[in-house]
Design an enzyme around this catalytic site. Structure first.
Site, mmCIF file in Angstrom:
data_model
loop_
_atom_site.group_PDB
_atom_site.id
_atom_site.type_symbol
_atom_site.label_atom_id
_atom_site.label_comp_id
_atom_site.label_asym_id
_atom_site.label_seq_id
_atom_site.Cartn_x
_atom_site.Cartn_y
_atom_site.Cartn_z
ATOM 1 N N HIS A 52 -94.594 -34.855 13.915
ATOM 2 C CA HIS A 52 -94.364 -36.048 13.008
ATOM 3 C C HIS A 52 -95.665 -36.311 12.260
ATOM 4 O O HIS A 52 -95.483 -37.074 11.006
ATOM 5 C CB HIS A 52 -93.707 -37.059 13.477
ATOM 6 C CG HIS A 52 -94.844 -38.220 13.928
ATOM 7 N ND1 HIS A 52 -95.764 -37.930 15.043
ATOM 8 C CD2 HIS A 52 -94.931 -39.592 13.763
ATOM 9 C CE1 HIS A 52 -96.413 -38.930 15.201
ATOM 10 N NE2 HIS A 52 -96.018 -39.942 14.509
ATOM 11 N N ALA B 124 -100.490 -36.158 12.060
ATOM 12 C CA ALA B 124 -101.563 -35.837 12.562
ATOM 13 C C ALA B 124 -102.177 -36.349 13.945
ATOM 14 O O ALA B 124 -102.607 -36.082 14.746
ATOM 15 C CB ALA B 124 -102.685 -36.095 11.639
#
Lengths: 140, 487
Positions: B410, B412
């Site tokens: 989803h 970083a």
């Protein structure tokens, strides 16, 4: 006494006090500092708080969540905590307090965090030789 | 293949990009983590997120694996990047597997504009977007405060409410996960306080890592798929990242309390209090699921209204027609949710409750829930990075159904605390630095800018590459930021 701790993605508060009621009030002070870095708040209005729970940890989460609710929903900032009582009876912990404060004024106040929630993460109130202590993690 | 150690647990390498933790000490299923070796070593060193993968593996009724994506990091109860499916009869539902920001998600909108065409008016457009989309702590008032009756309609209908009110087209719903509405929503289990937190927040961005970004398509890895999505090189697109705001946070908080008591009532032993849960079929479990679905619907309405507001901003600033602008929703995904879905377990298809906390649904080509327009290429997976580097568009692939309950990564994930990031930004003109990187930033507070600087985040490309190599979601396009608004 309290200390603000910064984690990778979150923020936490470590609190020490001589008594449990003292711990709750100190936690409120630390939370205030964390949100507003000690900006002065005028005592223009008083709000009453009454909460109960079958354990002090849950009550601590409720207490700080209530203060956060004033900020996030009513854009109202608390300053002083007055008439604070905390006691247990028949296994139920009850908290009563009055908090004074004022409406958020963008000219004078800057909120540093949008606190999503006061979490239960590893929350434990422990006894120390001088009183008690705890660590509260905030989701931001 | 290598074996690493985490406390007394073995972590066995299964492939270049996946690792297995064989069950021990109360784990009902193995743990499975997607990461390359370097990442895995960092994850072990960095925080306690692996312990959280192990804790989740202890939940009653968990199926196949306790899974973590390469963007795994420490969360409340579940790790962020965690996926767990539970059996509907014997399994549990846990708000810790969804998170406080219910249906936090990402929306990507295409335009007909190229970066070259926009360059002269970019600054003006960013300023205008900042006016149209309220940001920051307590952001409110994007649209008229909704009535109690309308709030219930938003909670029941989600983005469907936006069509009724002229904030969305029927085509927008086609390109939104679940058509922007979980029909299982039960607004009656959303507390008055939660609703109170939401009345004034429809169409607002909030603070923290949430953003609205103008991006340029900088690289395309699959031309044919990009064409189906309506993407071309040099094109300007808009990405929105936010969720259900205060309403969702309150739903989570309210139900954590009741589910904490329910765990004790049903005799469920928990390794961590934030994993509070109840049997899916129990009254407490059903109430949470209903309230969570209602909060998810609120989030879809929120992102849809933001998109509508942004469109007004584009039209007004650029003085072009809707047709010339070509503003169209590519897709909207949620990455904090629990949903009842059909998956294969032990060779048979069954319904399970899939918790995705910081994980994106990634259904493959041909899946009946992939929108008709994308059925040949797979469901779009939108993966935001930090505000200085890049974000990615991927597409769900077959391995996701076989291995990860139809889920991919989803984002970083932070590597630097907010405090450290702020310190690193001291005495620097961060807005000027971002401008030199080609990004115009407008934010309510400089502190948020300092905290959200690119160096505070992992490089998202490594995360996306792991998912690509695992055959879970394949890379289609890279997007680089050119304008950002934040809280």
């Amino acid at each position: 006494m309290y200390k603000i701790l910064s984690h990778t993605a979150d923020i936490a508060l470590e609190v020490w006090a001589e008594s449990l009621p003292g711990l709750f009030q100190e936690a409120a002070r630390g939370f205030h500092d964390l949100l507003l870095e000690d900006a002065p708040i005028r005592a223009e209005q008083r709000r009453q708080i009454e909460l109960s729970s079958d354990e002090p940890e849950d009550l601590l989460v409720q207490w700080l969540s209530e203060l956060n609710y004033f900020v996030t929903v009513h854009a109202w900032l608390w300053g002083a905590v007055e008439d604070f009582t905390l006691a247990a009876e028949n296994g139920i912990w009850r908290l009563k307090a009055a908090v004074s404060g004022e409406a958020l004024d963008a000219q004078r106040h800057y909120l540093y965090f949008d606190i999503k929630a006061v979490t239960y993460h590893q929350l434990e109130i422990t006894d120390t030789p001088d009183g008690c202590q705890t660590r509260i993690v905030f989701d931001i | 293949m290598k074996t690493l150690k985490y406390n007394e647990f073995d972590i066995e390498q299964q492939s270049e990009v996946s690792w297995l933790i064989p069950p021990r000490k109360g784990m009902r299923v193995p743990g499975k983590i997607y990461a390359d070796r370097k990442m895995m070593e960092t994850i072990i060193r960095e925080d306690e997120s692996i312990q959280q993968v192990i804790n989740v593996a202890m939940l009653p009724g968990i199926q196949k694996y306790s899974i973590a994506m390469p963007d795994i990091h420490w969360g409340y109860g579940f790790p962020i990047g965690g996926v767990a499916a539970t059996d509907l009869e014997e399994g549990v539902i846990s708000p810790g597997g969804v998170g406080y920001d219910i249906n936090c998600g990402v929306r990507l909108v295409r335009t007909n504009l190229t970066h070259d065409e926009l360059r002269k008016k970019l600054e003006l457009l960013v300023q205008s977007l900042f006016r149209y989309v309220p940001t920051g702590v307590g952001a409110s008032g994007a649209i008229k405060k909704v009535s109690a009756q309308e709030m219930n309609r938003i909670l029941s209908r989600g983005a469907g409410w936006c069509v009724e009110r002229g904030y969305a087209s029927p085509e927008d719903l086609e390109h939104t996960e679940e058509q922007g509405c979980l029909e299982s929503a039960a607004p009656e289990f959303v507390s008055e306080r939660a609703k109170e937190r939401g009345f004034n927040q429809v169409g607002t961005l909030g603070s923290g890592n949430h953003f609205l970004e103008l991006e340029m398509v900088s690289e395309i890895y699959d031309l044919a798929a990009a064409e189906v999505l309506g993407l071309f090189p040099g094109q300007v697109v808009m990405m929105i990242h936010c969720g259900s705001r205060g309403l969702g946070h309150q739903v989570c908080e309210d139900h954590l309390r009741t589910l904490g008591a329910a765990s004790r009532k049903y005799g469920i032993e928990l390794p961590d209090r934030q994993l509070a849960c109840a049997p899916i079929r129990s009254e407490e479990g059903q109430r949470y699921l209903g309230a969570m679905a209602a909060a998810a619907n609120f989030a879809w309405a929120n992102r849809q209204v933001i998109m509508h507001q942004a469109k007004q901003s584009f039209l007004e600033t650029l003085g072009i027609s809707e047709r010339e602008l070509g503003f169209r929703l590519i897709y909207d995904v949620c990455h904090n949710i629990a949903k009842i879905e059909t998956h294969e377990v032990d060779g048979t298809e069954k319904q399970v409750c899939v918790h995705r906390k910081g994980a994106t649904r990634a259904f493959p080509p041909g899946h009946p829930l992939t929108p008709a327009h994308y059925r040949k290429i797979g469901q779009p997976v939108l993966i935001p990075g930090d505000m200085g580097r890049y974000s990615f568009v991927s597409l769900g692939q077959q391995a996701s159904m076989l291995e990860s309950f139809g889920s991919s990564c989803h984002g970083a994930g932070r590597i630097m605390s907010r405090h450290k990031a702020k310190k690193a930004g001291r005495g620097r003109d961060l807005l000027e630095e971002m401008r030199k990187m080609g990004v115009v930033v407008q934010a309510r507070g400089m502190r948020t800018v300092a905290e959200e600087m690119p160096h505070a985040y992992k490089d998202v490309s490594t995360v996306v590459d792991v998912m690509h190599k695992a055959g879970i979601s394949k890379k289609v396009a890279k997007l680089v930021p050119v304008g950002v608004i934040k809280g």
